[in-house]
Scaffold this active site. Structure first.
Site, short mmCIF file in Angstrom:
data_model
loop_
_atom_site.label_atom_id
_atom_site.label_comp_id
_atom_site.label_asym_id
_atom_site.label_seq_id
_atom_site.Cartn_x
_atom_site.Cartn_y
_atom_site.Cartn_z
N SER A 9 -19.40 64.13 75.97
CA SER A 9 -20.74 64.26 76.53
C SER A 9 -20.72 64.99 77.85
O SER A 9 -21.70 65.60 78.23
CB SER A 9 -21.36 62.89 76.78
OG SER A 9 -21.28 62.10 75.65
N HIS B 109 -21.38 68.91 70.27
CA HIS B 109 -21.90 67.64 70.80
C HIS B 109 -23.12 67.20 70.00
O HIS B 109 -24.21 67.75 70.13
CB HIS B 109 -22.26 67.83 72.29
CG HIS B 109 -22.72 66.57 72.95
ND1 HIS B 109 -23.69 66.54 73.92
CD2 HIS B 109 -22.34 65.27 72.76
CE1 HIS B 109 -23.87 65.29 74.30
NE2 HIS B 109 -23.07 64.51 73.61
N GLU C 276 -25.29 70.46 70.60
CA GLU C 276 -24.95 71.40 71.67
C GLU C 276 -23.57 72.00 71.36
O GLU C 276 -22.60 71.25 71.19
CB GLU C 276 -24.92 70.70 73.03
CG GLU C 276 -26.31 70.28 73.51
CD GLU C 276 -26.28 69.48 74.82
OE1 GLU C 276 -27.18 69.65 75.65
OE2 GLU C 276 -25.35 68.66 75.01
N ASN D 131 -27.81 65.81 78.66
CA ASN D 131 -27.40 64.70 79.52
C ASN D 131 -27.65 64.99 80.99
O ASN D 131 -27.88 64.07 81.79
CB ASN D 131 -25.94 64.34 79.28
CG ASN D 131 -25.78 63.62 77.95
OD1 ASN D 131 -26.77 63.16 77.38
ND2 ASN D 131 -24.57 63.53 77.46
N1 CAA Z 1 -28.21 56.23 60.91
C1 CAA Z 1 -28.91 56.85 59.93
N2 CAA Z 1 -30.26 56.88 59.89
C2 CAA Z 1 -30.92 56.23 60.88
C3 CAA Z 1 -30.27 55.56 61.93
C4 CAA Z 1 -28.84 55.58 61.92
N3 CAA Z 1 -28.13 54.98 62.88
N4 CAA Z 1 -31.20 55.01 62.75
C5 CAA Z 1 -32.40 55.34 62.25
N5 CAA Z 1 -32.23 56.08 61.13
C6 CAA Z 1 -33.28 56.68 60.30
C7 CAA Z 1 -34.06 55.65 59.55
O1 CAA Z 1 -33.45 55.37 58.31
C8 CAA Z 1 -35.40 56.34 59.40
O2 CAA Z 1 -35.33 57.30 58.35
P1 CAA Z 1 -36.63 57.72 57.51
O3 CAA Z 1 -37.65 58.22 58.51
O4 CAA Z 1 -36.10 58.81 56.64
O5 CAA Z 1 -37.07 56.52 56.78
C9 CAA Z 1 -35.55 57.12 60.69
O6 CAA Z 1 -34.22 57.29 61.19
C10 CAA Z 1 -36.39 56.40 61.69
O7 CAA Z 1 -35.80 55.11 61.91
P2 CAA Z 1 -36.60 53.74 62.04
O8 CAA Z 1 -37.89 53.84 61.28
O9 CAA Z 1 -35.68 52.61 61.74
O10 CAA Z 1 -36.87 53.58 63.59
P3 CAA Z 1 -37.57 54.55 64.59
O11 CAA Z 1 -38.69 55.31 63.97
O12 CAA Z 1 -37.83 53.67 65.77
O13 CAA Z 1 -36.43 55.61 64.98
C11 CAA Z 1 -34.66 56.38 66.32
C12 CAA Z 1 -35.19 55.22 65.49
C13 CAA Z 1 -34.39 57.58 65.40
C14 CAA Z 1 -33.35 55.91 66.93
C15 CAA Z 1 -35.74 56.76 67.39
O14 CAA Z 1 -36.12 55.63 68.10
C16 CAA Z 1 -35.26 57.82 68.35
O15 CAA Z 1 -35.29 59.02 68.06
N6 CAA Z 1 -34.83 57.36 69.56
C17 CAA Z 1 -34.30 58.26 70.60
C18 CAA Z 1 -32.83 58.47 70.37
C19 CAA Z 1 -32.25 59.39 71.39
O16 CAA Z 1 -32.87 59.80 72.37
N7 CAA Z 1 -30.96 59.73 71.17
C20 CAA Z 1 -30.22 60.54 72.13
C21 CAA Z 1 -29.34 59.63 72.91
S1 CAA Z 1 -28.42 60.52 74.10
C22 CAA Z 1 -27.08 61.04 73.29
O17 CAA Z 1 -26.80 60.74 72.15
C23 CAA Z 1 -26.19 61.97 74.07
C24 CAA Z 1 -24.98 61.37 74.61
O18 CAA Z 1 -24.04 62.17 74.86
C25 CAA Z 1 -24.87 59.98 74.98
#
Ligand code: CAA
Length: 277
Positions: free
Chosen positions: A114, A135, A147, A185
């Protein structure tokens, strides 16, 4: 392709890659962690079958493309290997040296780091022109962005291959310079850190801060729910790397964040962070 590491990112990228038609060999430290990954991908596929997003025949075919191993030599024939081991520079450097020793000379070795300088990881190998950052974001099967991190010495062929790989996984790649935090990030973590500082100052409860950022900015999750998803230990490590690079106080981890990591309240992975799971 090869994947190294059996955390959230290794598992999510493996799931994405087998769904995209790649044959994946996943290297993990113990047979137990490898089995946990297979079980979590199976669970995810079961949910997709339940939602009619794939058939059980498709799921079986895709799982048939995944093999797990504890022997690094099983990655020798991979064209692309992505390491997703813990965000600790020494561990990543050791892994890059080991991969360089076993992977065929034409293989691209990528890192999912990251924040660490990709050039440091590239310089640990005998093939810095074939090392770049790929990434993914958490959860990898859902988040569209990848990325592609371009060091000063990587070849254009490597960047194009990494870009094509991300496109073939149905992702939206962006190419970014090798600088701490890359794009996302560098912008996201000061925001998350400042949310913790607001909580420390007693400006509002964490639930209200989460509600505010969802309702006021249209974010899918508030900052505390997102910190729990990312992992507070990972968040502190990212903030420390950003602070090391820029010396901007905005990147210095909020005291509460550091205390919570010491208390092993790391978020979803430890079943408790800002919220309980
Ligand atoms: N694996 C596979 N599929 C997943 C999943 C996982 N871990 N989590 C959720 N999903 C899928 C669900 O199955 C669902 O699919 P469908 O729409 O096809 O039915 C979809 O994603 C939406 O999930 P939910 O309905 O359960 O829940 P939600 O609508 O609240 O979405 C979320 C969950 C996708 C996590 C959403 O809340 C989101 O986009 N959150 C923000 C996440 C974010 O910002 N990530 C970046 C983090 S920073 C990073 O990663 C960088 C780093 O270097 C640290």
């Amino acid at each position: 392709m090869g994947l190294v590491g059996s955390g959230i990112m290794g598992s999510g990228i493996a799931e994405t890659a087998i769904e995209s038609g790649y044959k994946v060999t996943l290297l993990s430290r113990t047979p137990e962690s490898a089995q946990l990954i297979v079980a979590s991908i199976k669970d995810s596929f079961e949910r997709k079958i339940g939602k009619h997003k794939k058939t059980s025949t498709q799921a079986d075919e895709e799982l048939g493309r995944l093999s797990v191993t504890n022997e690094i030599s099983d990655l020798a024939d991979c064209d692309l290997v992505i390491e997703t081991v813990v965000e600790d520079l020494d561990v990543k450097l050791r892994m890059m040296r080991s991969l360089d020793a076993v992977c065929k000379p034409s293989a691209i070795i990528a890192t999912n780091t990251s924040t660490f300088p990709v050039i440091e990881l590239a310089a640990a190998t005998s093939r810095p022109d074939k090392v770049c950052g790929i990434h993914f974001f958490n959860p990898a099967p859902v988040m569209k962005l990848v990325e592609i991190v371009k060091t000063l010495v990587v070849s254009e062929d490597t960047i194009q291959a990494a870009n094509s790989f991300a496109l073939s996984c149905n992702k939206e790649p962006v190419i970014v310079k090798d600088q701490a935090g890359f794009i996302v990030n560098c912008l996201l973590f000061p925001y998350l850190n400042n949310a913790v500082k607001l909580l420390e100052q007693g400006v509002a409860s964490m639930e209200d801060i989460d509600t505010a950022m969802k309702g006021g900015c249209g974010f899918p999750m508030g900052p505390f729910a997102l910190l729990d998803l990312v992992g507070l230990d990972t968040a502190v490590s990212i903030l420390n790397s950003l602070y090391d690079e820029f010396k901007d106080p905005n990147f210095s981890p909020a005291p509460l964040l550091k205390r919570m990591v010491t208390a092993k309240l790391c978020g979803r992975k430890t079943r408790a962070g800002f919220y309980k799971y």
